[in-house]
Design a protein around this motif. Structure first.
Motif: not given
Ligand code: GTP
Ligand code: ZN
Length: 356
Positions: A2, A28, A31
């Protein structure tokens, strides 16, 4: 994988070109990043240069100052590596996928065994894919499967041409960094093309193969799989050199590894030839291969020893300012575990073989 809590951008170096690094941002991060710009061309921060921190293909890196419009960024930090090779320079590999064909070219037990032993000697996970399964019957497939189970492997039968079991290949590769290897003509390029449609490696063409060889040996490059995972290609090589230590060799046969968990030879330095009370010698299919590879390993070691110092048990040690003195040679480490260095050397050799 992450994004770190402080909002750091993490990515993986796919290729190194001059002083630029092509960095694939983690899923991740997308985004934060615009979806159409997941790859950034990055420089290395001066601070990293000053501390002599190299950046290599496969490295996990922290990116700063992303310029989304220009597709640029700067590498600020290299995360610790789980392993590294120097030739070619690649970090953080975790498995080897061997590709063979069940026919055309025919599957040869000895050659397969050799590749498997070589692959095992890297210490990474070994995945065995048998391609061109469209060319044999279900019965023949079962026979091969039974036989390889006796070798300690569960091969994945695939057909690139008929798109059989490619989803299973994808599952094996996802979230891992994999080096692909296998003899010429088994369908490696075809497989990579099928897995990564926009990569477009030329299949079954000399020019394509040359291009590929140049590509992988001079600049090793990782390719991103659409469903996650990274793949490094190696061009075809037919006879990998085995350079295992004689006493390590047996551990590169999974069927024996299993046996040695419960049984033991009388002598801990047993080479499993004619020693009394040997737990390994005997009735297993690849025992003949083992003996042959062992002869090679012993011959190689003998040669190396002779090159180093023919008869003496002393070695010359240089002690600065031209002074030198003789000291006893260190005992050869017969019982040592397979070292990380040996493993890395083996993977390195996979590439060196393929350069020839
Ligand atoms: N029947 C059949 N043929 C296949 C399959 N996959 C690939 N081929 C054929 O096998 C030949 C060799 O394929 P390549 O992909 O060039 O093999 P390679 O392993 O990359 O060969 P090198 O570049 O020499 O290492 C080509 O003619 C392919 O069309 C398959 O699943 N079934
Ligand atoms: Zn033994």
């Amino acid at each position: 994988m992450a994004v770190a809590t402080d909002g750091q951008l993490l990515g993986t170096v796919l290729a190194v070109q001059a002083n630029f690094y092509r960095v694939q941002l983690d899923q991740d991060n997308r985004e934060i990043a615009p979806a159409h710009l997941p790859i950034l061309l990055c420089t290395r921060r001066t601070r990293l240069k000053k501390i002599g921190q190299q950046v290599m293909v496969g490295d996990r890196v922290v990116i700063e100052e992303p310029d989304w419009a220009g597709g640029r960024g700067a590498i600020a930090e290299v995360l610790p590596r789980t392993g590294q090779l120097d030739r070619p320079a690649i970090a953080n590999v975790n498995q080897i996928m061997l590709v063979f064909a069940v026919a055309d070219p025919p599957l040869e037990a000895y050659q397969l065994s050799r590749f498997l032993v070589k692959a095992e000697s890297t210490g990474w996970d070994v995945v065995l894919c048998l391609n061109k399964s469209d060319l044999i019957s279900a019965q023949e497939q079962q026979e091969i499967s039974d036989r390889l189970l006796g070798w300690g492997y569960q091969p994945l039968f695939i057909s690139v041409q008929n798109q059989i079991n490619l989803d299973q290949v994808i599952t094996h590769l996802s979230h891992k960094t994999t080096v692909i290897a296998g003899p010429s003509g088994v369908g490696k390029s075809s497989l990579i093309n099928a897995l990564i449609p926009d990569i477009n490696l030329r299949v079954g063409e000399v020019s394509g193969k040359l291009a590929r060889g140049r590509h992988t040996t001079r600049h090793v490059e990782l390719f991103e799989l659409p469903d996650g995972g990274l793949l490094a290609d190696t061009p075809g090589f037919n006879q990998p050199d085995l350079d295992a230590q004689p006493e390590e060799l047996v551990y590169y046969f999974p069927e024996v590894r299993k046996l040695l968990e419960v049984n033991h030879c009388r002598f801990s330095d047993c080479l499993h030839r004619d020693e009394p009370d040997c737990a390994v010698r005997g009735n297993w299919e690849r025992y003949e291969h083992y003996l042959e590879f062992l002869e090679e390993a012993i011959a190689r070691q003998t040669q190396l020893n002779q090159q180093a110092d023919p008869e003496s048990t002393l070695k010359l040690k240089t002690k600065g300012k031209g002074q030198s003195k003789y000291e006893p040679k260190l005992e050869s480490k017969k019982y040592r575990r397979i070292s990380r260095k040996t493993q890395l050397q083996a993977l390195q050799d996979l590439y060196q073989d393929s350069e020839e």
